[in-house]
Design an enzyme around this catalytic site. Structure first.
Site, mmCIF file in Angstrom:
data_model
loop_
_atom_site.group_PDB
_atom_site.id
_atom_site.type_symbol
_atom_site.label_atom_id
_atom_site.label_comp_id
_atom_site.label_asym_id
_atom_site.label_seq_id
_atom_site.Cartn_x
_atom_site.Cartn_y
_atom_site.Cartn_z
ATOM 1 N N HIS A 1 10.596 0.221 9.519
ATOM 2 C CA HIS A 1 11.648 0.023 8.508
ATOM 3 C C HIS A 1 12.867 0.913 8.734
ATOM 4 O O HIS A 1 14.005 0.457 8.732
ATOM 5 C CB HIS A 1 11.132 0.332 7.098
ATOM 6 C CG HIS A 1 9.883 -0.401 6.734
ATOM 7 N ND1 HIS A 1 9.673 -1.708 7.060
ATOM 8 C CD2 HIS A 1 8.779 -0.006 6.060
ATOM 9 C CE1 HIS A 1 8.489 -2.086 6.593
ATOM 10 N NE2 HIS A 1 7.927 -1.066 5.994
ATOM 11 N N HIS B 1 9.539 -6.605 6.454
ATOM 12 C CA HIS B 1 10.066 -7.180 5.207
ATOM 13 C C HIS B 1 11.327 -6.466 4.716
ATOM 14 O O HIS B 1 12.089 -7.015 3.953
ATOM 15 C CB HIS B 1 8.990 -7.239 4.119
ATOM 16 C CG HIS B 1 8.593 -5.911 3.582
ATOM 17 N ND1 HIS B 1 7.581 -5.164 4.130
ATOM 18 C CD2 HIS B 1 9.082 -5.185 2.563
ATOM 19 C CE1 HIS B 1 7.462 -4.051 3.454
ATOM 20 N NE2 HIS B 1 8.357 -4.017 2.501
ATOM 21 N N LYS C 1 15.431 -7.882 2.711
ATOM 22 C CA LYS C 1 15.986 -7.423 1.428
ATOM 23 C C LYS C 1 17.463 -7.792 1.358
ATOM 24 O O LYS C 1 18.194 -7.662 2.342
ATOM 25 C CB LYS C 1 15.802 -5.914 1.270
ATOM 26 C CG LYS C 1 14.362 -5.521 1.011
ATOM 27 C CD LYS C 1 14.243 -4.023 0.820
ATOM 28 C CE LYS C 1 12.790 -3.598 0.692
ATOM 29 N NZ LYS C 1 12.154 -4.005 -0.554
ATOM 30 N N LYS D 1 5.571 9.865 0.888
ATOM 31 C CA LYS D 1 4.775 9.378 -0.242
ATOM 32 C C LYS D 1 4.690 10.472 -1.280
ATOM 33 O O LYS D 1 4.859 11.642 -0.977
ATOM 34 C CB LYS D 1 3.367 9.027 0.246
ATOM 35 C CG LYS D 1 3.353 7.756 1.073
ATOM 36 C CD LYS D 1 1.974 7.156 1.089
ATOM 37 C CE LYS D 1 1.989 5.756 1.669
ATOM 38 N NZ LYS D 1 2.537 4.746 0.758
ATOM 39 N N ARG E 1 -12.707 -14.563 5.680
ATOM 40 C CA ARG E 1 -14.146 -14.545 5.946
ATOM 41 C C ARG E 1 -14.957 -14.981 4.720
ATOM 42 O O ARG E 1 -15.949 -15.678 4.824
ATOM 43 C CB ARG E 1 -14.497 -13.101 6.337
ATOM 44 C CG ARG E 1 -15.860 -12.870 6.850
ATOM 45 C CD ARG E 1 -15.944 -11.470 7.419
ATOM 46 N NE ARG E 1 -15.078 -10.521 6.686
ATOM 47 C CZ ARG E 1 -14.796 -9.306 7.108
ATOM 48 N NH1 ARG E 1 -15.281 -8.866 8.246
ATOM 49 N NH2 ARG E 1 -14.028 -8.500 6.397
ATOM 50 N N GLU F 1 8.749 6.973 -1.672
ATOM 51 C CA GLU F 1 7.775 6.243 -2.488
ATOM 52 C C GLU F 1 7.152 7.209 -3.481
ATOM 53 O O GLU F 1 6.873 8.362 -3.148
ATOM 54 C CB GLU F 1 6.664 5.684 -1.606
ATOM 55 C CG GLU F 1 7.111 4.562 -0.710
ATOM 56 C CD GLU F 1 5.931 3.966 0.027
ATOM 57 O OE1 GLU F 1 5.392 2.965 -0.428
ATOM 58 O OE2 GLU F 1 5.550 4.558 1.043
ATOM 59 N N LYS G 1 3.246 -6.250 10.276
ATOM 60 C CA LYS G 1 3.241 -4.897 10.826
ATOM 61 C C LYS G 1 1.862 -4.290 10.577
ATOM 62 O O LYS G 1 1.168 -4.770 9.667
ATOM 63 C CB LYS G 1 4.335 -4.064 10.169
ATOM 64 C CG LYS G 1 4.044 -3.698 8.709
ATOM 65 C CD LYS G 1 4.862 -2.530 8.251
ATOM 66 C CE LYS G 1 4.080 -1.701 7.287
ATOM 67 N NZ LYS G 1 4.656 -0.563 6.719
ATOM 68 N N ASP H 1 4.004 4.272 9.913
ATOM 69 C CA ASP H 1 4.024 3.328 8.793
ATOM 70 C C ASP H 1 5.445 2.995 8.334
ATOM 71 O O ASP H 1 5.707 1.870 7.910
ATOM 72 C CB ASP H 1 3.217 3.934 7.627
ATOM 73 C CG ASP H 1 2.897 2.902 6.557
ATOM 74 O OD1 ASP H 1 2.515 1.779 6.925
ATOM 75 O OD2 ASP H 1 3.051 3.208 5.358
HETATM 76 N N1 LIG Z 1 -0.638 -5.272 1.437
HETATM 77 C C1 LIG Z 1 0.633 -5.066 1.606
HETATM 78 O O1 LIG Z 1 1.407 -4.859 0.666
HETATM 79 C C2 LIG Z 1 1.227 -5.096 2.998
HETATM 80 C C3 LIG Z 1 2.588 -4.799 3.160
HETATM 81 C C4 LIG Z 1 3.155 -4.872 4.431
HETATM 82 C C5 LIG Z 1 2.350 -5.224 5.502
HETATM 83 N N2 LIG Z 1 1.024 -5.483 5.323
HETATM 84 C C6 LIG Z 1 0.225 -5.874 6.500
HETATM 85 O O2 LIG Z 1 -0.390 -7.130 6.249
HETATM 86 C C7 LIG Z 1 -1.674 -7.192 6.853
HETATM 87 C C8 LIG Z 1 -2.707 -7.516 5.790
HETATM 88 O O3 LIG Z 1 -2.742 -6.487 4.832
HETATM 89 P P1 LIG Z 1 -3.582 -6.603 3.475
HETATM 90 O O4 LIG Z 1 -3.255 -5.404 2.684
HETATM 91 O O5 LIG Z 1 -3.423 -7.930 2.872
HETATM 92 O O6 LIG Z 1 -5.086 -6.449 4.037
HETATM 93 P P2 LIG Z 1 -6.451 -6.739 3.266
HETATM 94 O O7 LIG Z 1 -6.252 -6.787 1.810
HETATM 95 O O8 LIG Z 1 -7.447 -5.786 3.843
HETATM 96 O O9 LIG Z 1 -6.846 -8.228 3.746
HETATM 97 C C9 LIG Z 1 -7.404 -8.475 5.008
HETATM 98 C C10 LIG Z 1 -7.707 -9.951 5.128
HETATM 99 O O10 LIG Z 1 -8.261 -10.197 6.416
HETATM 100 C C11 LIG Z 1 -9.498 -10.921 6.261
HETATM 101 N N3 LIG Z 1 -10.449 -10.537 7.300
HETATM 102 C C12 LIG Z 1 -10.749 -9.290 7.739
HETATM 103 N N4 LIG Z 1 -11.665 -9.367 8.715
HETATM 104 C C13 LIG Z 1 -11.938 -10.683 8.908
HETATM 105 C C14 LIG Z 1 -12.779 -11.403 9.796
HETATM 106 N N5 LIG Z 1 -13.557 -10.796 10.709
HETATM 107 N N6 LIG Z 1 -12.799 -12.739 9.716
HETATM 108 C C15 LIG Z 1 -12.054 -13.388 8.800
HETATM 109 N N7 LIG Z 1 -11.235 -12.765 7.929
HETATM 110 C C16 LIG Z 1 -11.182 -11.422 7.997
HETATM 111 C C17 LIG Z 1 -10.008 -10.497 4.923
HETATM 112 O O11 LIG Z 1 -10.902 -11.500 4.486
HETATM 113 P P3 LIG Z 1 -12.202 -11.134 3.608
HETATM 114 O O12 LIG Z 1 -11.699 -10.371 2.430
HETATM 115 O O13 LIG Z 1 -12.706 -12.488 3.242
HETATM 116 O O14 LIG Z 1 -13.116 -10.343 4.485
HETATM 117 C C18 LIG Z 1 -8.717 -10.451 4.114
HETATM 118 O O15 LIG Z 1 -8.367 -11.760 3.719
HETATM 119 C C19 LIG Z 1 -1.883 -5.844 7.535
HETATM 120 O O16 LIG Z 1 -1.498 -5.954 8.874
HETATM 121 C C20 LIG Z 1 -0.927 -4.918 6.793
HETATM 122 O O17 LIG Z 1 -0.507 -3.836 7.582
HETATM 123 C C21 LIG Z 1 0.447 -5.431 4.098
#
Ligand SMILES: NC(=O)c1ccc[n+]([C@@H]2O[C@H](COP(=O)([O-])OP(=O)(O)OC[C@H]3O[C@@H](n4cnc5c(N)ncnc54)[C@H](OP(=O)(O)O)[C@@H]3O)[C@@H](O)[C@H]2O)c1
Length: 516
Positions: free
Chosen positions: A266, A204, A208, A366, A64, A242, A174, A261
């Site tokens: 996993h 993920h 591994k 956790k 966004r 964790e 996920k 979660d």
């Molecule tokens: N982070 C991890 O380590 C991790 C690990 C395993 C799985 N996951 C999974 O991966 C996914 C993403 O996680 P994350 O931690 O990366 O989330 P995050 O940091 O909250 O990122 C969310 C992304 O979605 C975009 N977004 C949200 N609303 C939007 C909209 N209306 N229009 C356009 N873009 C929008 C945000 O863009 P803006 O910032 O520009 O708004 C941002 O780029 C989730 O499903 C999570 O469960 C994450």
């Protein structure tokens, strides 16, 4: 060596022997997010530096936040350097990789965004020779999964551009649903626009190295499989611990909790790999069929029996690594009287010939003392002890430990005679450690899985039936907890191995948690 030539890393030779994927464009939805920065872009950088991606490979980041292409490239270069801890020697690689990155800013709910994206992809096909091959990666909050899928379908981006000649794959992060019903709904939506062989539901953990090695350990060695059953195995433990708390993800965790979660995905995936029958081939359908059979054989747990088989806990204030940490209820964006679980221990049975009456104990939490994931296969004691008076009465039975992180490896604990003139017996360990045996770190899970998806190999991704079967197991537990409110929620100080009740949970069966 020229600066941009592929590096030599003996462990990576293995993956280099594989085909290089066709040139393609990868669209990351959620390009300004945490996952993209910490995992996806560093993994793509590594694959590119290793010469594993076709020259025209391109990334289109979508989010966004308005951003210029230049600023996006700068931010991603910063992420690569930070998370891979690169020195300035790698600057040329980082710069070369940066040129493959592009950016489209818009709201995921806006159809115009997809028309714009289509234009960018067509331009890349022309300019960079990506040939119409597309990989869409949904790294967004899960509420956007159906929205994006439907818009991709609406814009004509879901189907392969030239059937039989080009491919279009989609990776979905996920959590895949919040319950059986929502997982089914999501499956219905996704399969409305994509066919099952285009869909890659990522977990993920399955990428591994040690998880894959578990299959090699079981099925490429003649010595272990004959013992891998109820005749010899007393029980199995799977621990995913964790050290971290919920960090800044309080609002996500309040909706999710540990069972959704960690256990639903996993831990149940690990369980299916440990317990599956040998597949006929190492091909996606054969492996996934066997994994699904395990999940289908888990003894159902009616809501009325949940307290006998599942324990839930929540961390309170405590010391982790000597540092004082707040309790879960004091974390930002967490309700002060929250009943969300940050720890769970589960005992389950797999009702088939191989595993009848062998308990599987799963635990995850956790703010435990350390970050460690391990599968422990504990064997039965010998039927008759010869060595009375030698310390043998109290010794522990044989255990095969499969360590997923940190220090990936496999060890076997067995008894040995203590050197000396008397017969004294002590447990000792035979160990294999990846780092020591192969002298280099294995590829990360995201490198492996991204490459697999580009090569069209879904073996390590979840099929629709596996996702739904694991929700079928988890749903009654969540339902019972909802009815119980805070009843049965046990507390543990941050930095401990879970609530004291967790020890009773396993000790009442005459067993103990492995010391990790
Ligand atoms: N982070 C991890 O380590 C991790 C690990 C395993 C799985 N996951 C999974 O991966 C996914 C993403 O996680 P994350 O931690 O990366 O989330 P995050 O940091 O909250 O990122 C969310 C992304 O979605 C975009 N977004 C949200 N609303 C939007 C909209 N209306 N229009 C356009 N873009 C929008 C945000 O863009 P803006 O910032 O520009 O708004 C941002 O780029 C989730 O499903 C999570 O469960 C994450």
């Amino acid at each position: 060596m020229p600066e941009t030539a592929a590096l030599t890393n003996p462990l990576r030779e293995g993956i280099r022997l594989r085909r290089t994927p066709d040139p393609c464009s990868m669209v990351i939805f959620g390009a300004s997010g945490d996952l993209t920065r910490r995992k996806l872009i560093p993994a793509l950088f590594y694959l590119s530096r290793e010469g594993m991606l076709a020259p025209g490979f391109s990334v289109v980041g979508c989010a966004r936040t308005p951003n210029t292409e230049e600023a996006f490239r700068r931010e991603m270069a910063g992420a690569v350097k930070k998370f891979l801890q690169l020195t300035t020697e790698s600057d040329a690689f980082v710069e070369a990789f940066g040129k493959t990155l592009h950016y489209v800013a818009d709201d995921f709910g806006d159809p115009k965004a997809y028309a714009m994206l289509k234009g960018v992809l067509e331009r890349l096909d022309q300019e960079r020779g990506t040939s119409g091959n597309r990989l869409f990666y949904l790294a967004t909050p899960p509420s956007f999964f159906p929205v994006i899928v439907q818009h991709l379908g609406g814009a004509g981006l879901a189907k392969p551009q030239v059937p039989g000649k080009t491919w279009t794959h989609i990776i979905i992060e996920k959590p895949f649903g919040q319950s059986l019903e929502s997982a089914r709904d999501l499956n219905r939506v996704v399969t409305g626009d994509f066919s099952e062989n285009q869909i890659y539901r990522i977990d993920h953990y399955l990428g591994k190295e040690t998880v894959q090695n578990l299959l090699v350990f079981r099925f490429a060695n003649g010595v272990f499989e004959p013992f891998w059953n109820r005749r010899y195995i007393d029980h199995v433990q799977i621990t995913v611990a964790e050290e971290l708390g919920v960090e800044n993800r309080g609002s996500y965790y309040e909706e999710s909790g540990l069972l959704r979660d960690m256990i639903q995905n996993h831990v149940l995936q690990l369980l299916s790999l440990v317990a599956m029958e040998p597949p006929a081939t190492f091909e996606a359908t054969a492996v996934r069929d066997e994994k699904a059979k395990v999940l289908r054989s888990i003894r159902p747990m009616p809501a009325s029996r949940v307290p006998d088989f599942v324990l839930r806990g929540q961390y309170s204030e405590g010391l982790v690594g000597g540092k004082k940490e707040i309790g879960y209820r004091s974390e930002p964006k967490v309700a002060p009287a929250s009943n969300t679980e940050t720890y769970a221990a589960v005992k389950l049975f797999i009702d088939n010939w191989r595993w009848a009456d062998v308990p599987f104990y799963l635990r995850s939490g956790k703010r435990l003392p350390k970050r460690v994931s391990e599968i422990s296969i504990q064997f039965r004691r010998v039927p008759h002890l010869l060595f009375r008076g030698s310390g043998a009465e109290g010794i522990e039975p044989n255990v095969i430990s499969i360590r997923l992180q940190p220090n990936e490896g496999i060890s076997l604990k067995f008894c040995a005679k203590l050197p000396g003139t008397s017969m004294q017996i002590r447990p000792v360990k035979m160990e294999f450690r990846y780092g020591e045996s192969f002298g280099a770190t294995p590829p990360t899970a995201y490198e492996t899985l991204l490459l697999d998806c580009m090569l069209g190999d879904p073996t390590l991704f979840n099929r629709d039936d596996a996702v739904e079967l694991s929700w079928e197991f988890v749903d009654p537990i969540l339902e019972r907890w909802k009815q119980d409110g805070g009843k049965g929620l046990a507390f543990y100080p941050a930095g401990s191995w879970g609530p004291p009740e967790a020890d009773d949970f396993i000790e009442r069966d005459g067993r103990q948690w492995q010391r990790l």
